[in-house]
Scaffold this motif. Structure first.
Motif, PDB file in Angstrom:
ATOM      1  N   PRO A  37     -12.853  -2.790  -0.070  1.00  0.00           N
ATOM      2  CA  PRO A  37     -12.434  -3.374  -1.398  1.00  0.00           C
ATOM      3  C   PRO A  37     -13.038  -2.317  -2.463  1.00  0.00           C
ATOM      4  CG  PRO A  37     -14.080  -4.771  -0.437  1.00  0.00           C
ATOM      5  CD  PRO A  37     -13.734  -3.980   0.636  1.00  0.00           C
ATOM      6  N   PRO A  44      -7.715  -9.339   0.642  1.00  0.00           N
ATOM      7  CA  PRO A  44      -8.854  -8.195   0.704  1.00  0.00           C
ATOM      8  C   PRO A  44      -8.702  -7.368   1.792  1.00  0.00           C
ATOM      9  CG  PRO A  44      -9.570 -10.560   0.343  1.00  0.00           C
ATOM     10  CD  PRO A  44      -8.239 -10.734   0.798  1.00  0.00           C
ATOM     11  N   SER A  45      -8.901  -6.171   1.406  1.00  0.00           N
ATOM     12  CA  SER A  45      -8.922  -5.052   2.485  1.00  0.00           C
ATOM     13  C   SER A  45     -10.574  -4.990   3.265  1.00  0.00           C
ATOM     14  CB  SER A  45      -8.567  -3.564   2.201  1.00  0.00           C
ATOM     15  OG  SER A  45      -9.280  -3.243   1.211  1.00  0.00           O
ATOM     16  N   MET A  93      -2.809  -2.611  -7.054  1.00  0.00           N
ATOM     17  CA  MET A  93      -3.935  -2.445  -6.205  1.00  0.00           C
ATOM     18  C   MET A  93      -5.018  -3.706  -6.449  1.00  0.00           C
ATOM     19  SD  MET A  93      -5.239   1.386  -6.188  1.00  0.00           S
ATOM     20  CE  MET A  93      -4.179   2.877  -5.696  1.00  0.00           C
ATOM     21  N   TRP A  94      -4.979  -3.989  -7.505  1.00  0.00           N
ATOM     22  CA  TRP A  94      -6.101  -5.214  -8.131  1.00  0.00           C
ATOM     23  C   TRP A  94      -5.261  -6.512  -7.618  1.00  0.00           C
ATOM     24  CZ3 TRP A  94      -7.991  -4.149 -13.428  1.00  0.00           C
ATOM     25  CH2 TRP A  94      -9.211  -3.197 -13.253  1.00  0.00           C
ATOM     26  N   GLU A 108       0.899  -1.307  -0.008  1.00  0.00           N
ATOM     27  CA  GLU A 108       0.117   0.125  -0.078  1.00  0.00           C
ATOM     28  C   GLU A 108       0.825   1.421   0.043  1.00  0.00           C
ATOM     29  OE1 GLU A 108      -3.703   1.735   2.655  1.00  0.00           O
ATOM     30  OE2 GLU A 108      -3.459  -0.296   2.490  1.00  0.00           O
ATOM     31  N   ARG A 149      -3.114  -6.770  -5.097  1.00  0.00           N
ATOM     32  CA  ARG A 149      -3.148  -6.718  -3.655  1.00  0.00           C
ATOM     33  C   ARG A 149      -4.611  -7.346  -3.030  1.00  0.00           C
ATOM     34  NH1 ARG A 149      -4.624  -2.866  -0.378  1.00  0.00           N
ATOM     35  NH2 ARG A 149      -4.389  -1.185  -1.871  1.00  0.00           N
ATOM     36  N   GLU A 150      -5.688  -6.615  -3.826  1.00  0.00           N
ATOM     37  CA  GLU A 150      -7.068  -6.919  -3.208  1.00  0.00           C
ATOM     38  C   GLU A 150      -7.071  -8.479  -3.399  1.00  0.00           C
ATOM     39  OE1 GLU A 150      -9.514  -5.289  -1.578  1.00  0.00           O
ATOM     40  OE2 GLU A 150      -7.900  -3.962  -1.068  1.00  0.00           O
ATOM     41  N   VAL A 171     -11.157   0.830  -3.396  1.00  0.00           N
ATOM     42  CA  VAL A 171      -9.865   0.242  -3.874  1.00  0.00           C
ATOM     43  C   VAL A 171     -10.045  -0.174  -5.486  1.00  0.00           C
ATOM     44  CG1 VAL A 171      -7.804  -1.343  -4.023  1.00  0.00           C
ATOM     45  CG2 VAL A 171      -8.666  -0.427  -1.905  1.00  0.00           C
ATOM     46  N   GLN A 172     -11.163  -0.918  -5.730  1.00  0.00           N
ATOM     47  CA  GLN A 172     -11.315  -1.275  -7.072  1.00  0.00           C
ATOM     48  C   GLN A 172     -11.839   0.290  -7.980  1.00  0.00           C
ATOM     49  OE1 GLN A 172     -14.542  -4.002  -6.316  1.00  0.00           O
ATOM     50  NE2 GLN A 172     -13.149  -5.695  -6.108  1.00  0.00           N
TER      51      GLN A 172
END
Length: 100
Positions: free
Chosen positions: A73, A69-70, A61-62, A21, A64-65, A76-77
């Protein structure tokens, strides 16, 4: 001096506990800084570099998700999609400068 120590410790804490991040934050910040540079100079290499940082941050970001998962989500998406849209429009804006 305490304010500087606070920011330094916060920076170190964020890099140690969530490195992906932090890298995405740096890449997104560079994207915005290069976009501002391009607005003032209109040199197309700034725009190309800015869009490449945006693509890199969005892909990071994708991934990492998908891996971890945060708690938020959807945000972030949406940010990743917006970065992709920006990068494709930026690269389309560079097309007149490219001579084949």
């Amino acid at each position: 001096m305490r304010l500087c120590q606070f920011w330094w410790r916060t920076l170190i804490f964020s890099t140690q506990h969530n490195p992906p991040e932090f890298v995405e934050l740096i890449m997104t910040s560079l994207t915005m800084a290069l976009l501002v540079s391009w607005e003032f100079t209109h040199n197309w290499p700034y725009l190309v570099l800015s869009s490449s940082f945006a693509i890199g941050a969005a892909v990071s970001m994708w991934i990492r998700e998908m891996i971890r998962p945060s708690t938020h989500p959807r945000v972030v998406q949406v940010l990743a999609v917006l970065l992709f849209i920006y990068s494709f429009y930026a690269l389309a804006d560079v097309a007149p400068y490219v001579q084949l």
